[in-house]
Design a protein around this motif. Structure first.
Motif, short mmCIF file in Angstrom:
data_model
loop_
_atom_site.label_atom_id
_atom_site.label_comp_id
_atom_site.label_asym_id
_atom_site.label_seq_id
_atom_site.Cartn_x
_atom_site.Cartn_y
_atom_site.Cartn_z
N ASP A 58 0.79 -1.13 -0.19
CA ASP A 58 -0.26 0.11 0.08
C ASP A 58 0.93 1.19 0.08
O ASP A 58 1.38 1.67 1.02
CB ASP A 58 -0.93 -0.07 1.28
CG ASP A 58 -1.56 1.29 1.51
OD1 ASP A 58 -2.04 2.11 0.32
OD2 ASP A 58 -2.10 1.61 2.60
N SER A 116 4.43 -4.17 3.50
CA SER A 116 3.52 -2.92 3.68
C SER A 116 3.59 -2.29 5.11
O SER A 116 2.52 -2.25 5.36
CB SER A 116 2.28 -3.14 2.98
OG SER A 116 1.60 -2.13 2.74
N ALA A 117 4.77 -2.60 5.77
CA ALA A 117 4.87 -2.10 7.03
C ALA A 117 3.94 -3.05 7.92
O ALA A 117 3.22 -2.62 8.89
CB ALA A 117 4.60 -0.77 7.29
N ARG A 124 -3.42 -12.02 12.89
CA ARG A 124 -3.01 -12.31 11.28
C ARG A 124 -2.44 -13.69 11.18
O ARG A 124 -2.51 -14.08 10.00
CB ARG A 124 -2.09 -11.05 10.89
CG ARG A 124 -2.90 -9.78 10.95
CD ARG A 124 -2.05 -8.63 10.68
NE ARG A 124 -2.71 -7.15 10.49
CZ ARG A 124 -2.14 -5.97 10.54
NH1 ARG A 124 -1.06 -6.06 10.65
NH2 ARG A 124 -3.15 -4.81 10.71
N ASP A 207 1.51 4.23 12.98
CA ASP A 207 2.93 3.81 13.21
C ASP A 207 4.23 4.99 13.14
O ASP A 207 3.82 5.99 12.63
CB ASP A 207 3.47 2.83 11.98
CG ASP A 207 2.73 1.75 11.86
OD1 ASP A 207 1.75 1.44 12.77
OD2 ASP A 207 3.09 0.82 11.16
N1 ARG Z 1 1.67 -1.39 10.69
C1 ARG Z 1 0.48 -1.22 10.83
C2 ARG Z 1 -0.50 -2.78 10.79
O1 ARG Z 1 0.03 -3.43 10.24
C3 ARG Z 1 0.11 -0.35 9.70
C4 ARG Z 1 0.33 -0.79 8.36
C5 ARG Z 1 -0.31 0.00 7.21
N2 ARG Z 1 0.78 -0.21 5.94
C6 ARG Z 1 0.56 0.75 4.94
N3 ARG Z 1 1.37 0.41 3.89
N4 ARG Z 1 -0.44 1.37 4.62
O2 ARG Z 1 -1.49 -2.58 10.82
#
Ligand code: ARG
Length: 297
Positions: A58, A116-117, A124, A207
């Motif tokens: 994302d 995506s972090a 999950r 984050d």
């Molecule tokens: N680290 C947080 C999660 O996993 C937010 C990650 C959102 N990443 C992004 N690319 N929007 O819930």
């Protein structure tokens, strides 16, 4: 023996032979076909020599993933996966994928992996598999410079912006309750932060790396950040479809390699200024006993 009988015999023998020949051919088909296969490459769905793994991200999450002026997907996560891929000898292609559909895309097989972090959470883990952690994170509060908020609990009755379905969303939902009308959910974190600037929300929880990056690059918005040690320490991992151990092993091996040879540290320093061991992404407001990714080095 009459002519007719002889002819019949020959006919019968011929068809019997043909039958045997077919059976023999059928049985033996696999090996010779494989050996001779290289020729009809065009039609045969031969095992692709260079399979390209589709990576979902994302890309509205600087400095981890975002799109530059040219529309290319860039960022820390991207560089990490490119480095891992190079070590693992695999090819990757990044595809911008909205956060809200990202896990579904993985499950459906539209994406082979996600960077995506994505925080590794027990919930999950039930529906996807994660690599070893590659980054430490924690939630951080963004408020206007004039705000009186000093701790997370101060947000209990305030309007708070979050990105839908993120760990920030989870934290605020836990604080305010599932039915709270004060949680404003956005499809991206930058949109939530814009809303803070516009005065539509009193705070944003997201984050730390992303909040700090935004505050540093949008001086005009005059935000300040509020850290709170009560936020659970988080770690990012690469996600693959549940059971895809083949790819997961390649990724973990590549990750271990880039940690061992210093290329991970180089990428880290490029985005966060200092090697991970020396300085975490944010002034971590303590974090009791965060399992450090260093352990997987
Ligand atoms: N680290 C947080 C999660 O996993 C937010 C990650 C959102 N990443 C992004 N690319 N929007 O819930």
């Amino acid at each position: 023996m009459s002519v007719i009988t002889t002819r019949r015999f020959l006919q019968a023998a011929a068809s019997l032979c043909a039958g045997l020949f077919l059976v023999a051919c059928g049985k033996k088909e696999a090996p010779p076909a494989a050996v001779v296969a290289p020729a009809p490459v065009a039609s045969a769905p031969a095992p692709a020599p260079a399979r390209v793994y589709v990576v979902g991200t994302d890309a509205a999450y600087a400095p981890f993933e975002s799109q530059n002026e040219k529309g290319e997907i860039v960022g820390f996560d991207i560089d990490v996966v490119k480095a891992i891929a190079a070590k693992a000898g695999i090819e990757v292609k990044f595809v911008n994928t909205p956060w809200e559909g990202i896990f579904n895309a993985l499950n459906q097989g539209d994406r082979d992996l996600l960077v995506s972090a994505v925080t590794i959470t027990d919930e999950r883990k039930q529906t996807m598999d994660f690599s070893a952690p590659y980054f430490d994170a924690q939630q951080l509060i963004a408020v206007k410079g004039t705000s009186k908020v000093t701790k997370f609990n101060d947000l209990k009755k305030l309007k708070v912006g979050v990105q839908t379905g993120t760990t920030g969303d989870e934290a605020v939902t836990k604080l305010q309750g599932k039915t709270s009308a004060n949680i404003k959910r956005f499809e991206s974190t930058p949109l939530a932060l814009k809303e803070l600037e516009a005065g539509g929300v009193d705070a944003v929880v997201a984050d730390n790396g992303v909040v700090i990056h935004y505050v540093n690059n949008n001086a005009g918005s005059k935000f300040k950040t509020v850290a709170d040690a009560s936020f659970t320490p988080e770690q990012y991992g690469l996600a693959v479809k549940k059971g895809n151990t083949e790819l997961l092993e390649k990724l973990n091996k590549g990750l271990a390699d880039i940690k061992a040879d210093g290329s991970y540290d180089k990428i880290y320093a490029q985005y966060f200024g200092a090697p991970p061991a020396a300085a975490p992404a944010a002034p971590a407001a303590s974090a009791a006993s965060a399992p450090m990714p260093a352990a997987s080095k």
